[in-house]
Motif scaffolding. Structure first.
Motif, PDB file in Angstrom:
ATOM      1  N   PRO A   1      -9.161   6.068  -4.458  1.00 32.73           N
ATOM      2  CA  PRO A   1      -8.865   4.715  -4.959  1.00 32.73           C
ATOM      3  C   PRO A   1      -8.007   3.913  -3.987  1.00 32.73           C
ATOM      4  O   PRO A   1      -7.477   4.436  -3.006  1.00 32.73           O
ATOM      5  CB  PRO A   1      -8.104   4.991  -6.270  1.00 32.73           C
ATOM      6  CG  PRO A   1      -8.419   6.397  -6.634  1.00 32.73           C
ATOM      7  CD  PRO A   1      -8.635   7.115  -5.340  1.00 32.73           C
ATOM      8  N   ASP A   2      -7.889   2.636  -4.287  1.00 26.84           N
ATOM      9  CA  ASP A   2      -7.089   1.718  -3.483  1.00 26.84           C
ATOM     10  C   ASP A   2      -5.615   2.084  -3.619  1.00 26.84           C
ATOM     11  O   ASP A   2      -5.057   2.068  -4.717  1.00 26.84           O
ATOM     12  CB  ASP A   2      -7.339   0.288  -3.963  1.00 26.84           C
ATOM     13  CG  ASP A   2      -6.617  -0.751  -3.110  1.00 26.84           C
ATOM     14  OD1 ASP A   2      -5.935  -0.354  -2.145  1.00 26.84           O
ATOM     15  OD2 ASP A   2      -6.732  -1.945  -3.423  1.00 26.84           O
TER      16      ASP A   2
ATOM     17  N   ARG B   1      -3.284  -0.343  -5.392  1.00 30.11           N
ATOM     18  CA  ARG B   1      -3.303  -0.390  -6.855  1.00 30.11           C
ATOM     19  C   ARG B   1      -3.747   0.971  -7.363  1.00 30.11           C
ATOM     20  O   ARG B   1      -4.855   1.127  -7.885  1.00 30.11           O
ATOM     21  CB  ARG B   1      -4.242  -1.488  -7.347  1.00 30.11           C
ATOM     22  CG  ARG B   1      -3.922  -2.869  -6.801  1.00 30.11           C
ATOM     23  CD  ARG B   1      -4.963  -3.875  -7.241  1.00 30.11           C
ATOM     24  NE  ARG B   1      -4.821  -4.215  -8.654  1.00 30.11           N
ATOM     25  CZ  ARG B   1      -5.831  -4.648  -9.405  1.00 30.11           C
ATOM     26  NH1 ARG B   1      -7.034  -4.755  -8.894  1.00 30.11           N
ATOM     27  NH2 ARG B   1      -5.622  -4.975 -10.667  1.00 30.11           N
TER      28      ARG B   1
ATOM     29  N   VAL C   1       0.857  -1.183   0.000  1.00 33.84           N
ATOM     30  CA  VAL C   1       0.000   0.000   0.000  1.00 33.84           C
ATOM     31  C   VAL C   1       0.895   1.235   0.000  1.00 33.84           C
ATOM     32  O   VAL C   1       1.728   1.405   0.891  1.00 33.84           O
ATOM     33  CB  VAL C   1      -0.926   0.014   1.230  1.00 33.84           C
ATOM     34  CG1 VAL C   1      -1.737   1.305   1.266  1.00 33.84           C
ATOM     35  CG2 VAL C   1      -1.845  -1.188   1.212  1.00 33.84           C
TER      36      VAL C   1
ATOM     37  N   GLY D   1      -7.772   8.157   4.004  1.00 34.41           N
ATOM     38  CA  GLY D   1      -7.035   7.314   3.083  1.00 34.41           C
ATOM     39  C   GLY D   1      -6.046   8.051   2.211  1.00 34.41           C
ATOM     40  O   GLY D   1      -5.394   7.453   1.350  1.00 34.41           O
TER      41      GLY D   1
END
Length: 451
Positions: free
Chosen positions: A287-288, A291, A36, A59
């Motif tokens: 977004p993640d 990725r 991450v 995040g």
């Protein structure tokens, strides 16, 4: 504003990645499951005596950046220098001594205070850990510090437990514990987000008072641009681990450059019900970070994105799923049958070969994509499509290659956005001329379900 040469903390190319745990077999074979990218190549200077705000959605990497600066989280790459001392290479013993000069105020005062300890014990604890003074001297220091943070007279609070205090009083205890060692740097991680609206301004006013009285420097972490405007000298906007815009608070509010900054400012509530404020906020969520999108990480949510911003296969899937969520079930089922299996779109890339669903042809699939484009030609997504063509039993979709944004000075601020990059704009114009139009739908190909 502090002098530009008086740098307290210098951050260069900082990256903090968290490793992902894969399957048991993968770990046995030594295979990596990825990582991450919580902080992804951040460069910032924090000047002595200033308040620098880190602003972004949940995040975005704000807390990880703050904890990496303090040495609470190990950096993957880059450097953090505190008064010329490199933090990222220090041992735990060296960091422990340094933490007398660097402290943190956590978000939740209820969770950060041991309910079994009195206020006096909680505030005295840092002095005991660092072996500062005698018991009598420490008690006098605790009383003085409690008085400094507004818990006065201190004798009324020293024997109380956290459960006896209000939320604002608990946060004052947390601040007292953080400043009792006379630190130089204070990382405030959402220090007022868990408090009632009535006491937030009082806590921020207290922190500004302490900055002036104790010569503190703040790294203020928040998702709230409204409080950042009141509290910060400079603001850094974080998105998916990167600083997309940084500059003086006045400049950020008066003339925001990055589309994400503009979106955050539009999200600030207006107390005047007579004023109409546009709420054209970006769709979707952050977004993640395991990725991240190609190119500019914000491009999937940006209404101004264009050819070079990093369009890819996953964006096509998002477009289809957003479209189908708004359709009647019969039409959704008909289109989904033509598109077939979409898992091929889950792998990031600028090129994909789509196989139509069972019983359908590449001609039908091509016609469906053309219909979707004709119904929503204004979507920025289509600017990223370089070519769509049938190739035997497949349809090839090719996107323009992504270009990573770079930090560019724009007046008083620095922004990472292709809208301000002349080279990126020129390249987009060149690619625009190379884009092949999508063939029109083939006559006789039925895309609508039977009535």
């Amino acid at each position: 504003m502090p002098a530009s040469s008086d740098v307290l903390v210098s951050i260069r190319g900082l990256k903090t990645y968290y490793s992902l745990r894969g399957s048991f077999v993968a770990r046995l074979l030594g295979r990596e499951a990825g990582h991450v990218r919580a902080v992804d190549d951040v460069t910032i200077d924090l000047h002595r005596g200033e308040v620098l705000g880190l602003v972004g959605e949940s995040g975005s990497g704000k807390t990880t950046l703050g904890r990496t600066i303090l040495g609470l989280v190990a950096a993957s790459e880059g450097s953090v220098e505190f008064e010329g001392r490199e933090i990222t290479r220090m041992s735990e013993r060296q960091l422990r001594a340094l933490r007398r000069e660097m402290q943190i105020v956590f978000q939740d005062p209820h969770a950060s205070l041991n309910p079994a300890m009195t206020v006096a014990q909680l505030v005295e604890h840092p002095l005991q850990i660092h072996k500062v003074g005698s018991k009598t001297e420490r008690q006098a220091r605790v009383a003085e510090t409690l008085s400094t943070v507004g818990l006065d007279p201190p004798e009324q609070f020293m024997d109380k437990y956290p459960s006896d205090l209000s939320g604002g009083q608990k946060q004052r205890v947390v601040i007292a514990r953080a400043i009792i060692l006379n630190p130089v740097l204070l990382v405030a991680d959402e220090p007022v987000s868990m408090l009632d609206m009535s006491v937030r301004a009082k806590i921020l006013e207290l922190m500004l008072y302490l900055r002036d009285q104790l010569n503190l420097t703040y790294l203020y972490i928040t998702h709230d641009l409204a409080t950042a405007k009141f509290f910060c000298d400079r603001i850094a906007i974080l998105y998916l681990g990167r600083v997309v815009e940084i500059g003086p608070s006045e400049a950020i509010y008066a003339d925001p450059k990055h589309p994400y900054t503009r979106a955050l400012l539009r999200a600030i509530p207006d107390p005047d019900p007579r004023r109409t404020v546009p709420r054209d906020l970006p769709p979707g969520e952050v977004p993640d970070a395991a990725r991240p999108p190609l190119g500019c990480s914000f491009h999937p949510r940006c209404s101004l994105a264009f050819e070079v911003c990093g369009w890819e296969t996953r964006d096509l899937r998002d477009l289809l799923e957003t479209r189908w969520a708004l359709q009647e079930p019969a039409r959704y089922e008909a289109e989904q049958a033509v598109m077939g299996d979409l898992t091929v779109l889950d792998e990031p890339g600028s090129h994909v070969r789509l196989a139509p669903g069972s019983g359908h042809t590449a001609t039908e699939l091509l016609a469906l994509l053309d219909t979707i484009r004709e119904e929503s030609p204004e979507l920025p997504f289509w600017k990223g499509v370089k070519r769509i063509a049938a190739d035997g039993e497949h349809v090839e979709v090719e996107f323009h290659d992504p270009i990573a944004p770079r930090p560019l000075p724009q007046g008083d601020t620095t922004v990472e956005c292709h809208l301000y990059d002349d080279e990126a704009l020129a390249e987009a114009e060149r690619r625009r001329g190379e884009t092949a139009p999508v063939p029109t739908a083939v006559p006789g190909v039925r895309l609508q379900p039977d009535a």
